[in-house]
Enzyme design. Structure first.
Site, PDB file in Angstrom:
ATOM      1  CG  ASN A 162      -1.854   1.097   1.233  1.00 57.39           C
ATOM      2  OD1 ASN A 162      -2.166   1.710   0.763  1.00 57.39           O
ATOM      3  ND2 ASN A 162      -2.114   1.825   2.251  1.00 57.39           N
ATOM      4  CE  LYS A 191       0.189   3.649   4.906  1.00 54.90           C
ATOM      5  NZ  LYS A 191       0.211   3.190   6.112  1.00 54.90           N
ATOM      6  CG  HIS A 205      -5.654   1.844   4.948  1.00 52.95           C
ATOM      7  ND1 HIS A 205      -5.208   2.834   5.990  1.00 52.95           N
ATOM      8  CD2 HIS A 205      -4.742   1.153   5.005  1.00 52.95           C
ATOM      9  CE1 HIS A 205      -4.287   2.512   6.116  1.00 52.95           C
ATOM     10  NE2 HIS A 205      -3.404   1.604   5.861  1.00 52.95           N
ATOM     11  CD  GLU A 212      -2.924   5.442   6.654  1.00 53.37           C
ATOM     12  OE1 GLU A 212      -2.563   5.676   6.234  1.00 53.37           O
ATOM     13  OE2 GLU A 212      -1.889   4.667   7.517  1.00 53.37           O
ATOM     14  CD  GLU A 262      -3.944  -2.918   7.438  1.00 50.33           C
ATOM     15  OE1 GLU A 262      -2.369  -2.879   7.007  1.00 50.33           O
ATOM     16  OE2 GLU A 262      -4.011  -1.620   7.047  1.00 50.33           O
ATOM     17  N   GLY A 316       2.375   2.056  11.070  1.00 54.22           N
ATOM     18  CA  GLY A 316       3.138   2.997  10.439  1.00 54.22           C
ATOM     19  C   GLY A 316       4.009   3.227  11.909  1.00 54.22           C
ATOM     20  CB  SER A 324       4.862  -2.040  12.137  1.00 52.93           C
ATOM     21  OG  SER A 324       4.429  -0.939  12.754  1.00 52.93           O
TER      22      SER A 324
END
Ligand code: PGA
Length: 243
Positions: free
Chosen positions: A8, A10, A86, A88, A162, A168, A205
């Site tokens: 991904n 991003k 996702h 985010e 996730e 991250g 991560s």
């Protein structure tokens, strides 16, 4: 067993040239590439082995929705897959479970395959695994509700587990714990969507040092990688683990 490595990007990289260079490096079988939609056509023209997807779609097909991209637009530009939900998107763009459900419906109707992202925040996980499980169960039930309500046929469902606190941050989940969660997610999918073949990835991560710890576990069908997927040297080391 073949494992999936999903990448991904991003909001990266900054230019078409860099995007094409990254795509060439990532062009392996059993790799899925989630690229910014503006690069999709160019990347589609340059990869031969990797599967391609977008990071987000809108739920409507046409109309006055400035800035949005429909599932069929993504498909006609070369996407076979889309990420949905996702963390985010949920966090920065306020995406709700109801919207995630509509996006899944729109994606399936347009013929896209879905990678649904779920996972609990730290405030939940710190209360223990049982709270994390009930959070994820609730998310899955809401996010997948339109599949049942609209009697959609879904052959290719992938769920990425996730945990939000692992994305991250450099702090991945313990592989064994994520494998237990993956099995739990499969049970729910089986009961809810009758998808005995649904795959579950772990994301958060993952890098070249810990990827094998996740891929070696039977219950985990692959990984979803963000940060490490756009750093060239790290990507090369990570892709040594492709099936
Ligand atoms: P990360 O992101 O690998 O940078 O933690 C994973 C993701 O957002 O899918």
């Amino acid at each position: 067993m073949v494992k999936i490595i999903a990448l991904n990007w991003k909001l990266n990289p900054g230019t078409r040239k860099e995007a094409l260079a990254l795509a060439r490096l990532s062009d392996e079988r059993n790799v899925m590439l989630f690229v910014p939609s503006v690069f999709l056509r160019d990347v589609a023209g340059s990869v031969k082995r990797a599967a391609l997807g977008v990071q987000n779609i809108f739920w409507e097909t046409h109309g006055a929705f400035t800035g949005e991209i429909s599932a069929s637009m993504a498909k006609s530009a070369g996407a076979a897959w889309t990420l949905v939900g996702h963390s985010e998107r949920r966090k920065y763009f306020g995406e709700t479970d109801e919207e995630v459900a509509k996006k899944i419906r729109a994606g399936i109707r347009a013929g896209l395959k879905i990678v649904l992202c779920v996972g609990e925040p730290w405030s939940v996980r710190k209360k223990g695994i049982a709270s994390a499980r009930s959070f994820v169960k609730n998310q899955l039930e809401k996010d997948l509700s339109d599949i049942k309500n609209f009697k959609l046929k879904i052959k290719n469902l992938v769920v990425a587990y996730e945990p939000v606190w692992a994305i991250g941050t450099g702090k991945s989940d313990a592989p064994e714990e994520s494998a237990v969660m993956a099995l739990f997610i499969k049970e729910i999918l089986n009961a809810k969507c009758q998808t005995p073949n649904a795959k579950v990835l772990y994301g958060g991560s993952v890098n070249s040092k810990n990827i094998a710890d996740f891929l070696n576990l039977k219950g985990i069908d692959g990984v979803l990688i963000g940060g490490a997927s756009v750093k060239r040297e790290e990507l090369k080391r990570t892709l040594r683990h492709v099936s």
